[in-house]
Design an enzyme around this catalytic site. Structure first.
Site, PDB file in Angstrom:
ATOM      1  N   ASP A 216      34.214  38.855  29.572  1.00 34.76           N
ATOM      2  CA  ASP A 216      35.652  39.076  29.578  1.00 34.76           C
ATOM      3  C   ASP A 216      36.157  38.975  31.008  1.00 34.76           C
ATOM      4  OD1 ASP A 216      38.285  40.108  28.687  1.00 34.76           O
ATOM      5  OD2 ASP A 216      37.705  41.781  29.974  1.00 34.76           O
TER       6      ASP A 216
ATOM      7  N   TYR B 244      42.089  40.341  37.409  1.00 34.56           N
ATOM      8  CA  TYR B 244      40.918  41.115  37.841  1.00 34.56           C
ATOM      9  C   TYR B 244      40.556  40.687  39.258  1.00 34.56           C
ATOM     10  CZ  TYR B 244      39.984  42.289  32.877  1.00 34.56           C
ATOM     11  OH  TYR B 244      40.057  42.727  31.580  1.00 34.56           O
TER      12      TYR B 244
END
Length: 87
Positions: free
Chosen positions: A48, A53
């Site tokens: 994922d 991020y």
């Protein structure tokens, strides 16, 4: 590691996904790569990631790590992308 088939694609992914939120934020590149390889060694091929991020570093790191890794992971990624493009 148990795997599941994605729809009718024939692509198999691990039942567990490995989240990469720490890549490029709380984990530097070297530590991120260690975690990636440890996950792959345990049979995980489902990762994922998101462009937020680590301010985008997670996806850049993950792409580099996959590129260096086995053809099976690259094949699954390419196969999934090809199937998504057809749908």
């Amino acid at each position: 590691m148990n795997v599941k088939t994605v729809g009718k694609t024939g692509i198999t992914v691990s039942e567990l996904a490995f989240g990469t939120m720490s890549f490029g934020s709380t984990a530097d590149k070297a530590e991120s790569e260690k975690m990636f390889h440890a996950a792959v060694e345990k049979g995980i091929n489902f990762f994922d990631s998101a462009n937020v991020y680590g301010n985008g570093q997670a996806e850049l790191f993950l792409g580099e790590f996959i590129k260096k890794r086995t053809p099976k992971i690259r094949g699954n990624v390419k196969g999934l992308l090809a199937n998504l493009r057809r749908s």
